[in-house]
Design a protein around this motif. Structure first.
Motif, PDB file in Angstrom:
ATOM      1  N   GLU A  10     -13.337  -2.477 -32.080  1.00 20.70           N
ATOM      2  CA  GLU A  10     -12.563  -1.251 -31.895  1.00 20.70           C
ATOM      3  C   GLU A  10     -11.867  -0.771 -33.164  1.00 20.70           C
ATOM      4  N   LEU A  11     -11.400  -1.713 -33.978  1.00 23.89           N
ATOM      5  CA  LEU A  11     -10.520  -1.359 -35.092  1.00 23.89           C
ATOM      6  C   LEU A  11     -11.060  -1.707 -36.469  1.00 23.89           C
ATOM      7  N   GLU A  47      -4.481   7.667 -28.218  1.00 24.42           N
ATOM      8  CA  GLU A  47      -5.562   7.284 -27.304  1.00 24.42           C
ATOM      9  C   GLU A  47      -6.168   5.944 -27.704  1.00 24.42           C
ATOM     10  N   LYS A  48      -6.402   5.736 -28.986  1.00 23.91           N
ATOM     11  CA  LYS A  48      -6.962   4.482 -29.477  1.00 23.91           C
ATOM     12  C   LYS A  48      -5.974   3.329 -29.236  1.00 23.91           C
ATOM     13  N   ARG A  49      -4.686   3.581 -29.455  1.00 23.10           N
ATOM     14  CA  ARG A  49      -3.674   2.553 -29.197  1.00 23.10           C
ATOM     15  C   ARG A  49      -3.682   2.135 -27.733  1.00 23.10           C
ATOM     16  N   ARG A  50      -3.742   3.113 -26.829  1.00 24.61           N
ATOM     17  CA  ARG A  50      -3.781   2.806 -25.392  1.00 24.61           C
ATOM     18  C   ARG A  50      -5.024   1.985 -25.053  1.00 24.61           C
TER      19      ARG A  50
END
Length: 63
Positions: A10-11, A47-50
């Motif tokens: 994801e990151l 959104e990415k953090r969630r």
């Protein structure tokens, strides 16, 4: 390590590594925390953090 591999997808590898190292410190401020932030944590969209937080909820054992 399943958490690191999932975060990496994801990151990216660098941010995933920094976050895992920072997580091992259980909130104590350190150079690893600074690296996690400079590696892009602040620039993530909400959104990415969630999404990442939801992933962590599914990966980490309940205490």
């Amino acid at each position: 390590m399943q958490v690191r591999e999932t975060l990496s997808r994801e990151l990216g590898d660098d941010l995933a590594d920094s976050l895992v190292r920072a997580g091992r410190l259980r909130g104590n401020f350190s150079l690893d925390m600074q690296l996690a932030i400079s590696d892009g944590l602040e620039s993530l969209s909400s959104e990415k953090r969630r999404k990442v937080l939801a992933l962590l909820d599914t990966l980490l054992p309940e205490r």
